[in-house]
Scaffold this active site. Structure first.
Site, PDB file in Angstrom:
ATOM      1  CB  SER A  83      43.675  -6.611  22.104  1.00 34.02           C
ATOM      2  OG  SER A  83      44.482  -7.719  22.405  1.00 34.02           O
ATOM      3  CG  HIS A 258      52.686 -10.052  22.888  1.00 38.42           C
ATOM      4  ND1 HIS A 258      52.776  -9.881  21.530  1.00 38.42           N
ATOM      5  CD2 HIS A 258      51.427  -9.692  23.236  1.00 38.42           C
ATOM      6  CE1 HIS A 258      51.601  -9.437  21.068  1.00 38.42           C
ATOM      7  NE2 HIS A 258      50.768  -9.320  22.083  1.00 38.42           N
ATOM      8  CG  HIS A 297      44.231 -11.853  19.664  1.00 36.71           C
ATOM      9  ND1 HIS A 297      45.383 -12.233  20.306  1.00 36.71           N
ATOM     10  CD2 HIS A 297      43.921 -10.615  20.136  1.00 36.71           C
ATOM     11  CE1 HIS A 297      45.769 -11.260  21.102  1.00 36.71           C
ATOM     12  NE2 HIS A 297      44.896 -10.264  21.044  1.00 36.71           N
TER      13      HIS A 297
HETATM   14 MG    MG Z   1      43.366  -7.028  26.557  1.00 38.64          MG
HETATM   15 ZN    ZN Z   2      48.707  -8.949  22.128  1.00 35.51          ZN
END
Ligand code: MG
Ligand code: ZN
Length: 358
Positions: A83, A258, A297
């Site tokens: 990030s 995640h 992303h």
């Molecule tokens: Mg962030």
């Molecule tokens: Zn991440």
């Protein structure tokens, strides 16, 4: 006869002038945006957007955007970005190494679009659901060799008068510090108003920071409507005749991905969707606001498949607990929005925005 000739001349002159000036389309395309709102869904690839469309009964905010494209997210060091580098590419327009915030790979700080707009006399704001020192907000307001240096990033925020509004979490990095400084009282002394909830705000014109918790906020839906409400409040406080720049992050889309937590992902996407509706309602009425939505992303390598391969079920299928390399969507609305269609590099977003903005 003379009058008729004059009239004919005037008619021809008017026709020539209007055709050499601009068609309606050209006028719209050359119109500058007074306000810019950038929204980042952290970890929001095409499948994360589709998870909302798949589970939603109504039209989503994403379907309200007239233009869309794709952004390639790789960093200077890795095909798969983190990030910090993904947000740096968007915020300052330079590829950097994973882990770095607002600087080139050789540690040279580069001004962010937020800093450039502050320099131009626009009001600026950042709204997130993580710590305000976390990688994505930090990319817009700070410069550091490592995203983990939260206390240094908090000190940079306290020392630089570039922000008018900062809403999120992360109070501990301002008050429970290794150097013993109390940045909250230092900032009050420097003219900031600082609170722990949005409802305490009394003066819309003062520099205002709201930190609701020690680190990151709780996940959706437990945190309520913080993100859409904070975004509406920020727009109300920032709107002025010189214009404003606002960055809003759906910070915890990434956290849910995640964890490969499909239910929380959809809740985070609903929260981000409600926030987009707040922004689009304002931009539609205002007519001078460019809105750009993208991601740093993708996280989780998400797709939707029938595990039996028979096309009869549509299950969420995660392929990693980390980030993936796939490109991310870009959605745009307002003056100049057509410039964001097609495939672009994440470093091109800032130049398009600066070209369109007043
Ligand atoms: Mg962030
Ligand atoms: Zn991440």
């Amino acid at each position: 006869m003379k009058t008729r000739r004059l009239l004919a001349f005037l008619l021809i002159a008017t026709a020539l002038f209007s055709s050499s000036c601009c068609s309606n389309e050209e006028k719209e395309a050359s119109k500058k945006a007074k306000n810019v709102i950038v929204l980042i869904g952290d970890g929001m690839g095409p499948a994360q957007v589709y998870s909302l469309i798949l589970t939603s009964q109504e039209e989503t905010a994403f379907e309200r955007f007239p233009y869309s494209g794709f952004s390639i997210t790789k960093s200077a060091s890795n095909e798969i970005t983190d990030s910090a580098a993904g947000g740096t590419a968007i915020a300052v327009g330079k590829k950097t190494k994973n882990n770095m915030v607002g600087m080139t790979p050789d540690s040279i700080p580069v001004p962010s679009m937020l800093e450039m707009f502050a320099e131009r006399g626009k009001k600026t704001g950042v709204v997130v659901t993580c710590s305000v020192t976390h990688a994505t907000p930090a990319d817009f307001i700070a410069h550091n060799i490592a995203r983990g240096n939260n206390e240094e990033i908090a000190l940079e925020i306290a020392n630089k008068p570039i922000l008018n509004v900062l809403f999120g979490g992360g109070k501990k990095y301002f008050t429970e510090r290794k150097d013993g400084l109390d940045l909250i009282s230092k900032m009050w002394d420097n003219g900031w108003n600082i609170y722990d909830s949005l409802s305490q705000i009394e003066d819309n014109s003062a520099r205002t920071m709201v930190l609701t918790c020690r680190k990151h906020m709780v996940k959706a839906p437990e945190r309520g409507n913080f993100l859409p409400e904070a975004t509406a409040k920020a727009i109300e406080m920032l709107d002025n005749e010189n214009g404003f720049f606002l960055m809003v992050e759906g910070s915890q889309i990434d956290f849910a991905c995640h964890d490969n937590d499909s239910i929380t992902l959809v809740e985070e996407m609903k929260d981000f969707n409600n926030t987009l509706n707040v922004v689009l309602d304002f931009a539609e009425k205002d007519g001078n606001t460019l809105v750009v939505v993208t991601a740093d992303h993708e996280t989780g390598g998400l797709t939707f498949v029938d595990p039996q391969g028979k096309y009869t079920r549509t299950d969420f299928k995660w392929s990693t607990g980390s980030h993936s390399a796939i490109f991310v969507p870009v959605f745009s609305f307002g003056p100049g929005a057509e410039k964001f269609s097609g495939i672009m590099d994440n470093t091109e977003i800032i130049s398009k925005i600066m070209e369109i903005a007043q």
